[in-house]
Design an enzyme around this catalytic site. Sequence first.
Site, PDB file in Angstrom:
ATOM      1  CE  LYS A 136      -2.923   3.087   0.631  1.00 44.37           C
ATOM      2  NZ  LYS A 136      -4.041   3.547  -0.221  1.00 44.37           N
ATOM      3  CB  CYS A 150      -3.105   8.817   0.295  1.00 41.86           C
ATOM      4  SG  CYS A 150      -4.652   8.695   0.956  1.00 41.86           S
TER       5      CYS A 150
HETATM    6  N1  SAJ Z   1      -1.175  15.081  -8.332  1.00 39.31           N
HETATM    7  C1  SAJ Z   1      -0.119  15.749  -9.356  1.00 39.31           C
HETATM    8  N2  SAJ Z   1       0.303  15.112 -10.429  1.00 39.31           N
HETATM    9  C2  SAJ Z   1      -0.174  14.002 -11.058  1.00 39.31           C
HETATM   10  C3  SAJ Z   1      -1.198  13.251 -10.055  1.00 39.31           C
HETATM   11  C4  SAJ Z   1      -1.585  13.758  -8.982  1.00 39.31           C
HETATM   12  O1  SAJ Z   1       0.057  16.876  -8.921  1.00 39.31           O
HETATM   13  O2  SAJ Z   1       0.389  13.533 -11.952  1.00 39.31           O
HETATM   14  C5  SAJ Z   1      -1.652  15.651  -7.226  1.00 39.31           C
HETATM   15  C6  SAJ Z   1      -3.030  15.903  -7.382  1.00 39.31           C
HETATM   16  O3  SAJ Z   1      -3.256  17.267  -7.744  1.00 39.31           O
HETATM   17  C7  SAJ Z   1      -3.207  15.803  -5.772  1.00 39.31           C
HETATM   18  C8  SAJ Z   1      -2.452  14.750  -5.112  1.00 39.31           C
HETATM   19  O4  SAJ Z   1      -1.196  14.758  -6.288  1.00 39.31           O
HETATM   20  O5  SAJ Z   1      -3.028  17.080  -5.259  1.00 39.31           O
HETATM   21  C9  SAJ Z   1      -3.005  13.402  -5.121  1.00 39.31           C
HETATM   22  O6  SAJ Z   1      -3.923  13.235  -5.946  1.00 39.31           O
HETATM   23  P1  SAJ Z   1      -4.220  11.587  -6.399  1.00 39.31           P
HETATM   24  O7  SAJ Z   1      -5.083  11.754  -7.624  1.00 39.31           O
HETATM   25  O8  SAJ Z   1      -2.643  11.186  -7.020  1.00 39.31           O
HETATM   26  O9  SAJ Z   1      -4.373  10.589  -5.415  1.00 39.31           O
HETATM   27  P2  SAJ Z   1      -5.463  10.506  -4.225  1.00 39.31           P
HETATM   28  O10 SAJ Z   1      -4.528  11.107  -2.989  1.00 39.31           O
HETATM   29  O11 SAJ Z   1      -6.723  11.153  -4.597  1.00 39.31           O
HETATM   30  O12 SAJ Z   1      -5.436   9.007  -4.124  1.00 39.31           O
HETATM   31  C10 SAJ Z   1      -4.370   8.328  -3.886  1.00 39.31           C
HETATM   32  C11 SAJ Z   1      -4.381   7.038  -5.056  1.00 39.31           C
HETATM   33  N3  SAJ Z   1      -3.171   6.383  -5.126  1.00 39.31           N
HETATM   34  C12 SAJ Z   1      -2.516   6.078  -6.277  1.00 39.31           C
HETATM   35  O13 SAJ Z   1      -3.073   6.494  -7.590  1.00 39.31           O
HETATM   36  C13 SAJ Z   1      -1.206   5.347  -6.334  1.00 39.31           C
HETATM   37  C14 SAJ Z   1      -5.621   6.133  -4.527  1.00 39.31           C
HETATM   38  O14 SAJ Z   1      -5.696   4.946  -5.415  1.00 39.31           O
HETATM   39  C15 SAJ Z   1      -5.270   5.600  -3.234  1.00 39.31           C
HETATM   40  O15 SAJ Z   1      -6.277   4.510  -2.862  1.00 39.31           O
HETATM   41  C16 SAJ Z   1      -5.255   6.771  -2.310  1.00 39.31           C
HETATM   42  O16 SAJ Z   1      -4.390   7.599  -2.763  1.00 39.31           O
HETATM   43  C17 SAJ Z   1      -5.245   6.400  -0.916  1.00 39.31           C
HETATM   44  O17 SAJ Z   1      -6.345   6.501  -0.160  1.00 39.31           O
HETATM   45  O18 SAJ Z   1      -4.041   5.912  -0.522  1.00 39.31           O
END
Ligand code: SAJ
Length: 419
Positions: free
Chosen positions: A205, A259
């Site tokens: 995880k 996360c």
């Molecule tokens: N972000 C970027 N660039 C990217 C992707 C995301 O700047 O290329 C930023 C987003 O704007 C945001 C942050 O990262 O501020 C996190 O967003 P996210 O969409 O990556 O993830 P979360 O936090 O909404 O959900 C993540 C997911 N993990 C992965 O994709 C590996 C989700 O599957 C998990 O279940 C979740 O964390 C969790 O609960 O751990």
Amino acid sequence: AEIAVIGLGYIGLPTAIMFANAGFNVTGYEIKTDVVERINSGKAHIVEPDIDDLLRKAIESGKLRATSNPADIREKDVYIICVQTPLREDRTPNLTYLESAVKTVAKAMKPGALIVIESTVPPLTTVRMAELIGELTGLKPGRDFHMVHAPERVMPGRIFRELVYNSRILGGITPESAELAERLYRSFVKGQIFRTKSTVSEVVKLMENTFRDVNIALANEFAYLAHQYGINVFEAIELANSHPRVKIHVPGIGVGGHCLPKDPHLLVWPAKDDFGLIRLAREINDGMPLLAKDLLFEALRTINLLPEKAVVAVLGLAYKGDSDDTRNSPASTFVEAIMDDVAEVRTYDPFVEGTHGSLEEALRGADAVVIATDHTAFKSLDWETLGKLMRNRVLIDGRRVVEVPPEGFVFKGVGRGEY
Ligand code: SAJ
């Protein structure tokens, strides 16, 4: 089987709903009494597609009931713990919510129970919590009760789809624990189910979110480079990603949510050695709101406006697009970073309460707009009309929301070195 879900937040409530709608009798335990009342009246306290319909179904069928009374979760067959595991100020994990949930379970449980931790936890925590329950109850872990780490892996905004179709890792303190959990989760999971040891599932995880965080940090470092070389990082990334084995992530104003900013710290916390790459990635991502601040101040210099005279409107407070979740939002970090330097900071978000209730009000008389969240609604704004409301027209894009800078604006964006 009778199920108790401990903690009815972003993960606990959807999970309780899924088990209830799969036919189990589910008692949701939550210490916030206002949340309990809301849920029992069929109204969700979180924003998530389909949640209201699915919750109403679970409540009306009598399969789900929420409670704040520990007596209501006595002698259940299964306990599923979904509490938060946040970081403290000093970036060490705060496991007090988890420990208190585990103690509540230890008081309520009977021999033979299955205890599932869905919370994201530092490696080795599940085994330690099993030992703690053993000490508190006199029962022997793995023989008198079963315990599993079943990390949630769903993405806010797609929770109900991903709960069903994502694959699931079930890490048992014994093989039998994992088998019992598999039978349970099969009731609604259509994705693959993998059984392993609890320490493996904990690491898996945390690796997933660390992988994403480190990759975003690399993209963000590329954004800094783009400013050095006067190019658009998004064009460069698109071209690099045309290579069959390259998949660069999306740079931006920062990495928020519950996360990604936390999990890399949990992953390395119990380890003896220092892990530089993982920590450095965190620092790069945490620093991104300051790049946005630099771009704003550069733009203000271009129009000869002193920061202390500037009225700045920040669009977006949520940590990511089309969400109402503000946990660890880079938007808030950005607001705090400029607060003392400018005349006024206004905030507007269609999903979160800001200082202003409408976009027009937030922009009227403002000198600069900063886009901090990629809400879909922000992508089709008519900047020509909005610009007329403003005193000066500076536009800073932290999230690649504006593709072509509008006429009459001083435009800067994270990774947009060409302007
Ligand atoms: N972000 C970027 N660039 C990217 C992707 C995301 O700047 O290329 C930023 C987003 O704007 C945001 C942050 O990262 O501020 C996190 O967003 P996210 O969409 O990556 O993830 P979360 O936090 O909404 O959900 C993540 C997911 N993990 C992965 O994709 C590996 C989700 O599957 C998990 O279940 C979740 O964390 C969790 O609960 O751990």
